[in-house]
Design an enzyme around this catalytic site. Structure first.
Site, PDB file in Angstrom:
ATOM      1  CG  ASP A 322      39.178  39.311  43.689  1.00 44.15           C
ATOM      2  OD1 ASP A 322      39.592  39.972  44.662  1.00 44.15           O
ATOM      3  OD2 ASP A 322      39.931  38.727  42.885  1.00 44.15           O
ATOM      4  CD  GLU A 325      40.206  45.718  46.038  1.00 42.19           C
ATOM      5  OE1 GLU A 325      40.280  45.618  44.805  1.00 42.19           O
ATOM      6  OE2 GLU A 325      39.969  44.776  46.798  1.00 42.19           O
ATOM      7  CG  ASP A 426      45.852  38.857  46.404  1.00 45.30           C
ATOM      8  OD1 ASP A 426      44.884  38.095  46.631  1.00 45.30           O
ATOM      9  OD2 ASP A 426      45.954  39.535  45.371  1.00 45.30           O
TER      10      ASP A 426
HETATM   11  C1  GLC Z   1      42.959  38.475  43.163  1.00 43.19           C
HETATM   12  C2  GLC Z   1      42.323  37.787  44.366  1.00 43.19           C
HETATM   13  C3  GLC Z   1      42.716  36.339  44.395  1.00 43.19           C
HETATM   14  C4  GLC Z   1      42.330  35.665  43.073  1.00 43.19           C
HETATM   15  C5  GLC Z   1      42.969  36.413  41.907  1.00 43.19           C
HETATM   16  C6  GLC Z   1      42.501  35.886  40.558  1.00 43.19           C
HETATM   17  O1  GLC Z   1      44.322  38.544  43.334  1.00 43.19           O
HETATM   18  O2  GLC Z   1      42.643  38.415  45.571  1.00 43.19           O
HETATM   19  O3  GLC Z   1      42.123  35.677  45.485  1.00 43.19           O
HETATM   20  O4  GLC Z   1      42.731  34.347  43.067  1.00 43.19           O
HETATM   21  O5  GLC Z   1      42.649  37.781  41.969  1.00 43.19           O
HETATM   22  O6  GLC Z   1      41.139  35.989  40.418  1.00 43.19           O
END
Ligand code: GLC
Length: 705
Positions: A322, A325, A426
């Site tokens: 995650d 980017e 998200d």
């Molecule tokens: C980001 C991710 C999401 C995750 C959050 C906390 O927003 O896209 O899926 O739950 O971070 O880690």
């Protein structure tokens, strides 16, 4: 046929291309322009040295354009400008762009032409598909040059297959990755995780995977455990495994700056991205002050891979990568700058209010990546779009060579299918987002990423019962079926809205497990043959022009058409069938064409194309629990049908050595035939029950194989 067109000289490669042998290098004319006979011509190349901009204007015939992965906006991409600049953009309004990933590959189609274009540039890239109303495409990069691959083929499938020749085949996910998956930001303790898991088993709602979000870590420090809330994590992992669950843990790239913290100490001055002054670059993410590994460097990937391996050895089965980017909430410099802007502004400007409302994210989007330098001296902004690509590549290295990998990433670039899959980021608990995800999931297939999914139920905002049911129904027909939601939002596990809705969602999940023999067969055949599991209708019915205009239905495999419900209160919908099909809810045949189909709350319209075969099974609690009774649904209006069934161990790479069973099943005028194309794996299904739907009615046959 693949042609390579070169514009300027790229100052750095993207790492997407792995196979160029069959590529034909085209030469430009004396003006440096390309004319690809019958397809298009370049009008102009503009190079503005000061701003480092290279612009190519191309004259094209108008047509439809598909691809670009999970960008939002219309499924047919024509008429809009798109930006490729990987960004954590968490509200996916219809115009939101750029988003997390860059797949600058699209397929261009009109009555006379069909070709794909892969614009391989890993820095800032804009592609304008006729947004000015002209029959022109404008490519613009911030850099010195880029390569383009023009792929000519006689079908969309052929074009995609050639693109995958260039950028690499899909890895095969383990079979359990096709079971139901439950996630939440966060399950805050080992106790809570076990409670959720227990509920699934008590209620006999099938579930294969539970997710750990950032709170399993100590202070969000990567490769640590939160010893207070997960003090008994080893026991938790053991119990989960004993009950048939797999566990997927989040990986964030930001390494907390903290003296004595092992990962930080190991990486300091060695493995992290640099600032222009030569020091490690710092930004703020969940743990506060962090530094970011330079995954483009082989030794950094090796180091990171070792850490992932340790988690894998501790019992973590899968990983989701995650915030890659890169997502940076703020840097010191940006905060300083914001402060001076804020100072100059008056309260009336509303900026203070904006800060209170979470302006921090806004600062993040302003972070200047121009100042970030890679370990080999390359400026980050020239390759920003492959940061996530290299992160998942590093995490992939944490797995054993021979085992299948369950690994996904939020940020990606073309070629990512070599290392894993993706989720769309998200989204929200909005009705519009079911519709949006239909087109995003189809578009991900068209850029060659076969294992993909979205946050089912919606990540942001509060879901309600009806929306959750409809989201789950849709989710049960896409490659990755994961329910996930954000901190502070309403809980959305299948039992959160009372008995009536729980029953419907249990049925929905069970149905997914029933379909697994078909889903897994189609997925694996797709991996071998470069066919995405979920596709738009036109992928398999290209001759039918109407299919190019259908953007709210999709195909799961080559035989099932799905028409999700994505509006509140909707109890019927229009469905387009490119061929006569068997309505799998009502078990009646519908002719080719448009139909209004009923869809009470517990029903998602879906159809088995006539002449095709659907292998199904009795549902179980989790994929590897047991073998169950096996049935083959046959859609044979005219007493003729054909289909395939595939099986293997579902967890190793042995399929590459041919260790699998593949059967071709034919039904012809009352006679069933099961042809063994390959039988190299222990034979699992003993008795096959056939339910054959014909125009004369239903016939049932049992066969011992
Ligand atoms: C980001 C991710 C999401 C995750 C959050 C906390 O927003 O896209 O899926 O739950 O971070 O880690």
């Amino acid at each position: 046929m693949i042609y390579k067109l070169k514009y300027g000289i790229p100052d750095v490669g993207s790492e997407a291309i792995i196979n160029e042998k069959k590529v034909i290098n085209l030469s430009p004319n004396e003006k440096g322009l390309y004319k690809v006979e019958g397809l298009f011509e370049d009008l102009q190349i503009i190079k503005n040295d000061e701003s480092e901009e290279l612009i190519v204007i191309r004259k094209v015939l108008e047509g439809k354009v598909f691809g670009f992965g999970d960008k939002v906006g219309p499924f047919n991409r024509w008429g809009k400008k798109y930006i490729f600049w990987n960004t954590d953009n968490y509200t996916h309004h219809p115009g939101a762009d750029p988003l997390y990933k860059s797949f600058p590959f699209n397929i261009f189609i009109n009555d006379n032409q069909k070709y794909g274009i892969f614009t391989d540039y890993p820095g800032y890239l804009e592609i304008d598909l006729g947004s000015e109303g002209k029959s022109e495409i404008v490519f613009k990069i911030r850099g010195s040059g880029f390569n383009q691959y023009v792929i000519v083929g006689n079908s969309v499938r052929d074009i995609l297959s050639q693109y995958l020749y260039l950028t690499g085949k899909n890895i095969a996910f383990p079979k359990w990755a096709f079971g139901y998956q439950q996630s939440r930001w966060s399950y805050f303790s080992d106790k809570e995780v076990l409670e959720v898991a227990k509920k699934f088993r008590e209620k006999k709602i099938p579930c294969d995977v539970i997710y750990l979000d950032i709170d399993y870590m100590d202070d969000y420090k990567i490769f640590t455990w939160n010893e207070r809330n997960f003090s008994n994590y080893k026991n938790m992992l053991r119990e989960l495994h004993n009950n048939g669950f797999k566990i997927s843990a989040i990986l964030d790239p930001g390494v907390k700056v903290e003296k004595g913290y092992k990962i930080f100490e190991e990486g300091k001055d060695k493995y992290f991205l640099k600032d222009i002054d030569g020091k490690d670059f710092e930004g703020a993410v969940w743990p506060g002050r962090v530094r970011f590994p330079d995954f483009r460097d082989r030794k950094v990937r090796k180091w990171w891979g070792q850490k992932v391996k340790q988690l894998r050895e501790e019992g973590i089965d899968g990983f989701w990568n995650d915030m890659n980017e890169l997502s940076i909430f703020a840097t010191e410099k940006d905060i300083e700058e914001m402060k001076s802007i804020i100072k100059k502004m008056k309260l009336e400007d509303g900026i203070n209010i904006a800060i209170k409302a979470g302006m921090i994210g806004e600062i993040g989007r302003r972070v200047k990546v121009e100042n970030i330098i890679h370990l080999d001296g390359i400026k980050h902004y020239k390759i920003k779009n492959i940061y996530g690509f290299n992160m998942i590549r590093a995490s992939y290295e944490g797995f054993e060579k021979k085992e299948r990998k369950m690994i996904i990433t939020r940020s990606a670039y073309s070629g990512v299918q070599r290392y894993g899959g993706v989720w769309t980021g998200d989204n929200h608990s909005w009705w519009e987002h079911i519709q949006l995800e239909i087109s995003r999931i189809m578009s991900l297939g068209l850029v060659g990423v076969f294992y993909n999914g979205c946050d089912v139920g919606g990540f942001g905002g509060d879901v309600n019962a009806e929306l959750l049911v409809r989201f789950m129904q849709f989710g049960s027909f896409i490659p990755m079926f994961r329910n996930h939601s954000a901190i502070g939002t309403r809980r959305q596990e299948p039992w959160c809205f009372g008995e009536k809705y729980e029953k419907i969602m249990k049925k929905t999940i069970e149905y997914r497990y029933m379909l697994l023999p078909y889903i897994y067969s189609e997925y694996m055949i797709g991996v071998f043959k470069n066919i995405p599991l979920v596709t738009p209708l036109f992928f398999h019915f290209e001759k039918d022009k109407m299919t190019f205009d259908v953007d709210d239905q999709f195909m799961l495999g080559r035989s099932v058409i799905v028409a999700p419900i994505y509006k509140p209160g909707q109890r019927s919908r229009l469905v387009y069938l490119p061929k006569r099909s068997l309505d799998l809810n009502k078990r009646v045949f519908l002719n080719k064409g448009w139909h209004e189909v009923e869809a009470p709350l517990e029903v998602i319209p879906h159809f088995l194309v006539d002449g095709r075969i659907l292998p199904i099974q009795e549902p179980m609690n989790y994929v590897d629990e047991r073998e169950s009774d096996f049935t083959v649904i046959v859609s044979a209006y005219n007493n003729k049908a054909i289909g395939y069934y595939y099986e293997d161990d579902g967890k190793t790479e042995n399929y590459k050595k041919g260790m699998y069973n593949l059967y071709k099943i034919t039904y012809d005028k009352g006679k069933i035939e099961v042809l063994k194309i390959r039988e190299n794996y222990i034979h699992m299904k003993k008795v096959w029950n056939f339910r054959i739907y014909t125009k004369e009615g239903l016939k049932e046959i049992s066969l011992k194989i």
